[in-house]
Design an enzyme around this catalytic site. Structure first.
Site, PDB file in Angstrom:
ATOM      1  N   LYS A  57       0.839  -1.198   0.000  1.00 16.37           N
ATOM      2  CA  LYS A  57       0.000   0.000   0.000  1.00 16.37           C
ATOM      3  C   LYS A  57       0.872   1.246   0.000  1.00 16.37           C
ATOM      4  O   LYS A  57       1.755   1.410   0.854  1.00 16.37           O
ATOM      5  CB  LYS A  57      -0.832   0.010   1.280  1.00 16.37           C
ATOM      6  CG  LYS A  57      -2.300  -0.202   1.054  1.00 16.37           C
ATOM      7  CD  LYS A  57      -2.988  -0.119   2.397  1.00 16.37           C
ATOM      8  CE  LYS A  57      -4.461  -0.031   2.240  1.00 16.37           C
ATOM      9  NZ  LYS A  57      -5.109   0.130   3.543  1.00 16.37           N
TER      10      LYS A  57
HETATM   11  C1  E4P Z   1      -8.303   0.326   3.919  1.00 14.37           C
HETATM   12  O1  E4P Z   1      -7.624   0.087   2.979  1.00 14.37           O
HETATM   13  C2  E4P Z   1      -8.260   1.622   4.653  1.00 14.37           C
HETATM   14  O2  E4P Z   1      -7.026   1.816   5.236  1.00 14.37           O
HETATM   15  C3  E4P Z   1      -9.375   1.647   5.653  1.00 14.37           C
HETATM   16  O3  E4P Z   1     -10.551   1.228   5.000  1.00 14.37           O
HETATM   17  C4  E4P Z   1      -9.588   2.989   6.330  1.00 14.37           C
HETATM   18  O4  E4P Z   1     -10.778   2.936   7.065  1.00 14.37           O
HETATM   19  P1  E4P Z   1     -11.188   4.017   8.154  1.00 14.37           P
HETATM   20  O5  E4P Z   1     -11.509   5.281   7.444  1.00 14.37           O
HETATM   21  O6  E4P Z   1     -12.379   3.432   8.829  1.00 14.37           O
HETATM   22  O7  E4P Z   1     -10.015   4.174   9.073  1.00 14.37           O
END
Ligand code: E4P
Length: 273
Positions: free
Chosen positions: A96
């Site tokens: 990521k």
């Molecule tokens: C996933 O890839 C993201 O990091 C995650 O969905 C973020 O979610 P949040 O906004 O609930 O922290």
């Protein structure tokens, strides 16, 4: 359509996989922190813990692991470390990369450049913290395998802009919310799901092969709206997955069916044992 689980909690990953509905896992540093708070003292090391997540997910389920730096060279190095250290376990590591890692250091495009270089190295990427269709396009242009628009955080932002109080899991209408007789918007975007639909349309217009992961998902109704758009993947937290199976009339119906079972009908099953 694929469902990923948005967690770094090994028990949640195991349980959701056992339900037969999970096609992948997404983590981020905050989710890793939460898992560590739960399992600290119970795991031998962070490396072993991540290996266990990868093994549990298995070869066919991609697992996103995030870099921690903000400049291109360091991100490429960290991505390479993550890939070399962990990908051999189950061949399922996706790295990521934040779309814009800038922390006021003038490195707005370092994420984009890192993705391009990782593409040439054959390391799969998931571009994260995407809050606009424009950012999604830039990620697709450099060959990101996945792009993760943060649906729920856009809804949070829109409500916060006008001072509406909300709980994290509260529903936000996909066609927007009015405030002072105007649709609350962020440069024309009226909800996280709206952002997603625009990204989907643009990617179709130009036949980008980058897959869209709807991220930052907050409730079951939002999952439905994401699926209506036809997103490739929705990455869903454990509590939302659990909500998706529930309905009060299903529970009521089940109680009545169990109550109504007659002795003669039950006997069929005893005799079959
Ligand atoms: C996933 O890839 C993201 O990091 C995650 O969905 C973020 O979610 P949040 O906004 O609930 O922290």
């Amino acid at each position: 359509m694929k469902i990923f689980i948005d967690t770094a909690d090994i028990e949640e990953i195991r349980t959701a996989i056992s339900w037969g509905i999970v096609d992948g896992v997404t983590t981020n540093p905050t989710l890793i922190k939460k898992a560590l708070q739960k399992y600290r003292g119970k795991i031998s090391s962070m490396e072993e813990y991540i290996k266990e997540i990868l093994r549990t997910a298995g070869r066919l389920r991609p697992v996103s692991l995030e870099v921690i730096s903000t400049d291109k060279e360091k991100m490429v190095k960290e991505a390479t470390i993550l890939y070399e250290k962990f990908n051999y376990i189950a061949n399922n590591v996706v790295v990521k990369i934040p779309i814009n890692p800038n922390l006021g250091e003038g490195n707005d495009f370092d994420g984009v450049m890192a993705v391009k270089e990782l593409k040439s190295l054959g390391i799969p990427t998931n571009v994260t913290l995407v809050m606009t269709p424009e950012q999604a396009v830039l990620a697709a242009k450099v060959g990101a395998d996945y792009v993760s628009p943060f649906v729920g955080r856009i809804d949070d932002y829109l409500r916060a802009k006008v001072g509406i109080e909300f709980k994290k899991e509260d529903y936000f209408p996909s066609d927007g919310m009015e405030y002072d007789d105007e649709l609350i918007n962020d440069n024309g975007i009226v909800s996280g799901v709206h952002m997603l639909s625009i990204i989907k349309e643009i990617f179709a217009n130009y036949r980008f092969s980058t897959k869209i992961i709807a991220a930052s998902v907050r409730n079951a109704r939002q999952v439905r709206e994401i699926l209506e758009i036809g997103c490739d993947v929705a990455t869903i937290p454990f509590y939302v997955l659990k909500d998706m199976i529930k309905h009060t009339k299903t529970e009521e119906g089940m109680i009545n069916f169990v109550k109504d079972v007659e002795f003669e009908y039950k006997e069929i099953f005893w005799k079959g044992e």
